[in-house]
Write a protein that holds these residues in place. Structure first.
Motif, PDB file in Angstrom:
ATOM      1  N   PRO A 175       0.830  -1.203   0.000  1.00 28.95           N
ATOM      2  CA  PRO A 175       0.000   0.000   0.000  1.00 28.95           C
ATOM      3  C   PRO A 175       0.867   1.257   0.000  1.00 28.95           C
ATOM      4  CG  PRO A 175      -0.864  -1.582   1.577  1.00 28.95           C
ATOM      5  CD  PRO A 175       0.459  -2.126   1.105  1.00 28.95           C
ATOM      6  N   LYS A 176       0.466   2.234  -0.824  1.00 28.28           N
ATOM      7  CA  LYS A 176       1.124   3.533  -0.946  1.00 28.28           C
ATOM      8  C   LYS A 176       2.386   3.491  -1.802  1.00 28.28           C
ATOM      9  CE  LYS A 176       0.951   6.474   2.438  1.00 28.28           C
ATOM     10  NZ  LYS A 176       1.080   7.156   3.747  1.00 28.28           N
ATOM     11  N   ASP A 177       2.749   2.335  -2.343  1.00 30.28           N
ATOM     12  CA  ASP A 177       3.907   2.261  -3.229  1.00 30.28           C
ATOM     13  C   ASP A 177       3.648   3.031  -4.529  1.00 30.28           C
ATOM     14  OD1 ASP A 177       6.026   0.932  -2.088  1.00 30.28           O
ATOM     15  OD2 ASP A 177       5.382  -1.057  -2.740  1.00 30.28           O
ATOM     16  N   LEU A 178       4.661   3.763  -5.002  1.00 30.41           N
ATOM     17  CA  LEU A 178       4.674   4.248  -6.370  1.00 30.41           C
ATOM     18  C   LEU A 178       4.928   3.044  -7.265  1.00 30.41           C
ATOM     19  CD1 LEU A 178       4.638   6.690  -8.335  1.00 30.41           C
ATOM     20  CD2 LEU A 178       7.117   6.833  -8.013  1.00 30.41           C
ATOM     21  N   ILE A 179       4.056   2.817  -8.250  1.00 30.02           N
ATOM     22  CA  ILE A 179       4.082   1.553  -8.985  1.00 30.02           C
ATOM     23  C   ILE A 179       5.270   1.438  -9.935  1.00 30.02           C
ATOM     24  CG2 ILE A 179       2.796   0.099 -10.604  1.00 30.02           C
ATOM     25  CD1 ILE A 179       0.219   1.240  -9.422  1.00 30.02           C
ATOM     26  N   GLY A 180       5.591   2.517 -10.635  1.00 29.94           N
ATOM     27  CA  GLY A 180       6.661   2.442 -11.631  1.00 29.94           C
ATOM     28  C   GLY A 180       6.180   1.969 -12.986  1.00 29.94           C
ATOM     29  N   VAL A 181       4.927   2.280 -13.321  1.00 27.88           N
ATOM     30  CA  VAL A 181       4.336   1.822 -14.586  1.00 27.88           C
ATOM     31  C   VAL A 181       5.166   2.221 -15.806  1.00 27.88           C
ATOM     32  CG1 VAL A 181       2.327   1.977 -16.105  1.00 27.88           C
ATOM     33  CG2 VAL A 181       2.000   1.754 -13.633  1.00 27.88           C
ATOM     34  N   PRO A 182       5.619   3.484 -15.912  1.00 27.42           N
ATOM     35  CA  PRO A 182       6.371   3.841 -17.129  1.00 27.42           C
ATOM     36  C   PRO A 182       7.593   2.966 -17.363  1.00 27.42           C
ATOM     37  CG  PRO A 182       5.701   5.814 -15.953  1.00 27.42           C
ATOM     38  CD  PRO A 182       5.406   4.661 -15.045  1.00 27.42           C
ATOM     39  N   TRP A 183       8.345   2.675 -16.317  1.00 25.18           N
ATOM     40  CA  TRP A 183       9.555   1.877 -16.509  1.00 25.18           C
ATOM     41  C   TRP A 183       9.234   0.412 -16.751  1.00 25.18           C
ATOM     42  CZ3 TRP A 183      13.938   3.401 -18.157  1.00 25.18           C
ATOM     43  CH2 TRP A 183      14.333   4.730 -17.951  1.00 25.18           C
ATOM     44  N   MET A 184       8.171  -0.097 -16.147  1.00 21.95           N
ATOM     45  CA  MET A 184       7.751  -1.456 -16.482  1.00 21.95           C
ATOM     46  C   MET A 184       7.438  -1.551 -17.969  1.00 21.95           C
ATOM     47  SD  MET A 184       5.288  -2.482 -13.291  1.00 21.95           S
ATOM     48  CE  MET A 184       5.881  -2.492 -11.591  1.00 21.95           C
ATOM     49  N   PHE A 185       6.759  -0.523 -18.478  1.00 16.57           N
ATOM     50  CA  PHE A 185       6.437  -0.478 -19.906  1.00 16.57           C
ATOM     51  C   PHE A 185       7.708  -0.386 -20.748  1.00 16.57           C
ATOM     52  CE2 PHE A 185       5.949   2.615 -23.424  1.00 16.57           C
ATOM     53  CZ  PHE A 185       5.239   1.824 -24.307  1.00 16.57           C
ATOM     54  N   ALA A 186       8.628   0.493 -20.355  1.00 14.43           N
ATOM     55  CA  ALA A 186       9.858   0.685 -21.134  1.00 14.43           C
ATOM     56  C   ALA A 186      10.674  -0.602 -21.211  1.00 14.43           C
ATOM     57  CB  ALA A 186      10.692   1.808 -20.520  1.00 14.43           C
ATOM     58  N   PHE A 187      10.788  -1.313 -20.089  1.00 13.09           N
ATOM     59  CA  PHE A 187      11.536  -2.565 -20.092  1.00 13.09           C
ATOM     60  C   PHE A 187      10.853  -3.625 -20.954  1.00 13.09           C
ATOM     61  CE2 PHE A 187      13.105  -1.266 -15.636  1.00 13.09           C
ATOM     62  CZ  PHE A 187      14.146  -0.534 -16.185  1.00 13.09           C
TER      63      PHE A 187
END
Length: 284
Positions: free
Chosen positions: A133-145
Motif C-alpha cells: 500500500p502507498k507504493d509508487l508503482i513504476g508503470v512507465p519503466w515497467m512499460f519501457a523494459f
C-alpha cells in the motif's frame, strides 16, 4: 474535411486510396484492429500518450487502461506497439508519454474526481503482486523494459516537467510535477533532426523539458500540450511525412502535424471525439 475517416465498413480499396494519395486519416475503432488497414512502412514517426492504467474511464468496452491487472495492461500496450512497428519506416521513431500512479492499498473504491466526475474510474484495481500500500508503482519503466524485451531500442527517457502542475492533498511526499516521454527507435540508426529543436541559448536539447500543461476548451481531460508533440514531430519527421497517434483522443497530435505540414494517421476507439478532432484540425 481535412482527413478521411476509415472504419470497419470502409473497403480495403478505399483505405488504400487514402494512403496512396497522401491523405490524412482517422481510423475509428480498436487500434489493434485498425492499424492492420495501414500499409507497412507508411509512418515516419509516432507521437502518442496511451491511456494510463486504471485512472480514467473512456466509456468503451475493451478499452486499454481498464485491464484487470498491471501485467495485462503492459501486455496490451506492447501488442499495440508491435503493430505500430510494422507501419513505421525503418528509420522511424516512437515517442510515448506515460504517467505513473500509486497502489490503492486494495481499496476497491475511488474518491470522486471533482474536475471530471463522469470520467474517473469508479473502481480501483488490487495492489499489484509484490507491491505494498502507498507504493509508487513504476508503470512507465515497467512499460519501457517490456518494450526493450519486445525488440525496441530505448533511446531516451525525457522528463516532462510541469511547473503549473495541479496541487495534491498528500502530506507525506512531494507533489508530482513530471511525467515520462520515452523515445524508442525501430532500428539502431534512425532519423533524428538534432537541429530541429534547440534548448535555451541555442544549446543542444536536454532531456528535461519544461512545458506547462494547457487544456483545450471542449476537449477530453487527457490533452497533452501541443508543444510536447511539436518537439517530437520536428525531431522525428520531415514535411510531408506521416505522423501516427494510435490513441488520438481529442486530436492534439493531428492538429500539430497539420500545423507542421505533416500528414497524420490517428486511431480512436470513441467516435464521439470525431467532431472535436475535425474542429481542431480546421483551427490548426
Amino acid at each position: 474535411m481535412l482527413f478521411d475517416v476509415i472504419n470497419a465498413s470502409t473497403t480495403d480499396e478505399s483505405a488504400a486510396t487514402t494512403f496512396s494519395s497522401g491523405r490524412s486519416a482517422v481510423l475509428l475503432g480498436d487500434a489493434g484492429q485498425m492499424l492492420d488497414r495501414v500499409p507497412s512502412r507508411t509512418v515516419r514517426s509516432v507521437v502518442t500518450s496511451p491511456p494510463y492504467w486504471s485512472l480514467r474511464d473512456y466509456n468503451h468496452d475493451g478499452q486499454i487502461g481498464r485491464d484487470e491487472s498491471l501485467p495485462e495492461f503492459i501486455k496490451s500496450l506492447t501488442v499495440i506497439f508491435d503493430k505500430v512497428s510494422r507501419v513505421l519506416t525503418d528509420d522511424g521513431t516512437l515517442w510515448v508519454n506515460l504517467g505513473d500512479s500509486y497502489t490503492s492499498g486494495n481499496r476497491g473504491y475511488r474518491a470522486p474526481d471533482k474536475k471530471n466526475a463522469n470520467r474517473a474510474m469508479s473502481v480501483r484495481p488490487k495492489t499489484p503482486e509484490g507491491l505494498k500500500p502507498k507504493d509508487l508503482i513504476g508503470v512507465p519503466w515497467m512499460f519501457a523494459f517490456a518494450m526493450q524485451q519486445a525488440g525496441w531500442y530505448l533511446r531516451s527517457d525525457i522528463i516532462w516537467y510541469k511547473e503549473n502542475t495541479q496541487p495534491e492533498s498528500v502530506k507525506d511526499r512531494p507533489t508530482r510535477s513530471h511525467e515520462h516521454v520515452f523515445l524508442f527507435s525501430k532500428n539502431e540508426k534512425y532519423h533524428y533532426d538534432i537541429d530541429a529543436v534547440k534548448g535555451p541559448n541555442g544549446r543542444r536539447l536536454r532531456d528535461v523539458w519544461e512545458i506547462n500543461t494547457k487544456g483545450y476548451n471542449g476537449a477530453h481531460f487527457a490533452v497533452y500540450p501541443e508543444e510536447l508533440v511539436r518537439r517530437c514531430a520536428l525531431i522525428g519527421s520531415e514535411p510531408g511525412d506521416y505522423i501516427l497517434d494510435p490513441f488520438l483522443g481529442s486530436g492534439t497530435t493531428g492538429a500539430v502535424a497539420h500545423k507542421l505540414n505533416r500528414k497524420f494517421i490517428g486511431c480512436e476507439i470513441n467516435d464521439d471525439y470525431l467532431p472535436l478532432i475535425s474542429e481542431r484540425l480546421s483551427e490548426s
